[in-house]
Design an enzyme around this catalytic site. Structure first.
Site, PDB file in Angstrom:
ATOM      1  N   TYR A  44       0.822  -1.218   0.000  1.00  0.00           N
ATOM      2  CA  TYR A  44       0.000   0.000   0.000  1.00  0.00           C
ATOM      3  C   TYR A  44       0.856   1.268   0.000  1.00  0.00           C
ATOM      4  CZ  TYR A  44      -3.969  -3.044   1.079  1.00  0.00           C
ATOM      5  OH  TYR A  44      -4.932  -4.025   1.036  1.00  0.00           O
ATOM      6  N   ASP A  98      -2.576 -17.971   1.397  1.00  0.00           N
ATOM      7  CA  ASP A  98      -3.790 -18.542   0.785  1.00  0.00           C
ATOM      8  C   ASP A  98      -4.252 -19.772   1.555  1.00  0.00           C
ATOM      9  OD1 ASP A  98      -1.400 -19.653  -0.093  1.00  0.00           O
ATOM     10  OD2 ASP A  98      -2.199 -20.308  -2.023  1.00  0.00           O
ATOM     11  N   ASP A 143      -4.969  -7.240   5.737  1.00  0.00           N
ATOM     12  CA  ASP A 143      -6.211  -6.533   5.429  1.00  0.00           C
ATOM     13  C   ASP A 143      -7.314  -7.553   5.128  1.00  0.00           C
ATOM     14  OD1 ASP A 143      -7.934  -4.516   4.831  1.00  0.00           O
ATOM     15  OD2 ASP A 143      -6.925  -3.839   3.012  1.00  0.00           O
ATOM     16  N   LYS A 150       3.760 -15.264   1.452  1.00  0.00           N
ATOM     17  CA  LYS A 150       3.733 -16.000   0.181  1.00  0.00           C
ATOM     18  C   LYS A 150       5.180 -16.221  -0.244  1.00  0.00           C
ATOM     19  CE  LYS A 150       0.720 -16.787  -2.438  1.00  0.00           C
ATOM     20  NZ  LYS A 150       0.172 -18.153  -2.720  1.00  0.00           N
ATOM     21  N   ASP A 173     -10.305  -9.186   8.038  1.00  0.00           N
ATOM     22  CA  ASP A 173     -11.738  -9.040   7.749  1.00  0.00           C
ATOM     23  C   ASP A 173     -12.410 -10.401   7.698  1.00  0.00           C
ATOM     24  OD1 ASP A 173     -11.672  -6.333   7.649  1.00  0.00           O
ATOM     25  OD2 ASP A 173     -12.439  -6.138   5.604  1.00  0.00           O
TER      26      ASP A 173
END
Ligand code: NAD
Length: 367
Positions: A142, A224, A248, A192, A252
């Site tokens: 980001y 994942d 992020d 990852k 959630d």
């Protein structure tokens, strides 16, 4: 020791309504537990823009840097949608996070038994769940450069860069290990590393940091696979640490396993200050909820649970935090529900203030 200080920034929309209930709880601890705070209040977001023409006045920013913890309600609302990007209410919140350098975002996913029916998962999968996700908040994709939409030949190309320094990984890893030490001493790091060099470095630095925490059992998982495991059997996790982007999404996902936005607290922590307390901002995950403002429908529990996090992580008052969480559980077990929670037969609908008063009643009963 000097009186601990709190800066309350109620903000916009339902922010002032839910923070009024937090004030009651703070006062309760002062009266009944000898835990007195030096409390000040100020403006942020649209409220600050209306008063000062900026979503965060410099004086408020300076105050936030000085206090032991900041408690924030919410910012935003349709009235401010047309403002320039730099004046938008959200900029006030982003400035706080950036200038306080709050790099570790803590998002608990906790299932309150009385609300287990809320989850999309089966009750036995979710009941008793208590996972903490630590998301790196100030770096990663980001923020990385280069970024932008560039032209290559006849085509536009969108570019973002995932970039992490060793120091950035190390400091958030340490926050997660410290947290794991206070809990079940299990930390799972998600990355990852199979396809990203930043992930390879992430894994190496977290593994290195683990040497200082021999009591914590560290594991690694690809992000994942982590998402799949979080929905398959979330109770296998205690603390999860991950980068900004994966955090992020995963925070959630984990939070929604357990129910309503009105129940979700958060903490954002930075480096320790001179008194050893971390720079800290506590806030509910939800926004200003303009659709219900002024109607007594807002659930104050997310904000009250955020204060419980402040008791635990800024003021080392774990027993007081437990007492508050137990009071909330008791009130939910009695069947009291604000409008956002499943209002079914046998439960009692209550307003924002009635929910706050009921939690005070449960705290009184705990004495
Ligand atoms: P929101 O979280 O404000 O509301 C989403 C839905 O959840 C609404 O239907 C709302 O009524 C409900 N809800 C939220 N909190 C609740 C609570 N405590 N009790 C009961 N119901 C609750 O998100 P949104 O509608 O996307 O955004 C509204 C405004 O808030 C926008 O201006 C947005 O930019 C801002 N926002 C601020 C923050 C923040 O301050 N951290 C976060 C998200 C959105």
């Amino acid at each position: 020791m000097s009186t601990p200080s709190l800066l309350i920034l109620p903000g916009d929309g339902i922010g002032p309504e839910v923070m009024a209930e937090v004030r009651k709880i703070i006062d309760w601890y002062g009266t009944n537990q000898g835990l007195t705070f030096d409390v000040s209040e100020d403006l942020v977001g649209g409220a600050a823009y209306d008063a000062h023409g900026t979503p965060l006045h410099d004086d408020t920013m300076a105050k936030a840097q000085e206090v032991d913890a900041v408690l924030l309600g919410a910012v935003g609302g349709p009235k401010y949608d047309a403002l320039d990007f730099s004046d938008k209410p959200e900029r006030g919140l982003l400035r706080l996070r950036k200038e306080m350098d709050l790099y570790a975002n803590l998002r608990p996913a906790q299932c309150f038994d009385a609300l287990a029916d809320f989850s999309s998962l089966k009750k036995d999968v979710i009941s008793g769940l208590d996972v903490m996700i630590v998301r790196e908040l100030t770096s990663g994709i980001y923020f990385g450069e280069p970024r932008g939409i560039i032209k290559e030949g006849n085509e536009r190309v969108g570019v973002n860069t995932q970039r992490y320094t060793e120091c950035e990984i190390n400091r958030v890893a340490r926050s997660a290990f410290e947290l794991a030490m206070r809990r079940d001493k299990k930390l799972c790091s998600m990355d990852k590393a199979n396809v990203m060099e930043s992930g390879v470095l992430w894994r190496e630095v977290v593994t290195e940091a683990a040497k200082n925490y021999p009591d914590v059992k560290l594991s690694h998982m690809y992000a994942d696979a982590g998402a799949m495991q979080l929905t398959r059997w979330p109770k296998q996790f205690d603390v999860i640490v991950t980068d900004n982007l994966f955090g992020d999404l995963l925070s959630d996902l984990a939070a929604m396993l357990t129910g309503s936005l009105g129940m979700l607290p958060s903490a954002s922590l930075g480096a320790p200050m001179a008194n050893d307390r971390p720079k800290a901002l506590y806030e509910p995950v939800h926004g200003a909820a303009p659709d219900i403002v002024g109607q007594g429908k807002a659930n104050p529990i997310a904000s009250i649970l955020s204060f419980a996090m402040a008791l635990r992580y800024s003021f080392d008052r774990g027993t007081d935090a437990d007492r508050l969480e137990t009071a909330i559980k008791a009130v939910l077990a009695q069947g009291l529900r604000t409008a956002d929670l499943l209002v079914t037969e046998g439960v009692t609908p209550v307003s924002t203030t009635e929910m706050g008063d009921a939690i005070i009643g449960a705290l009184d009963a705990s004495l």
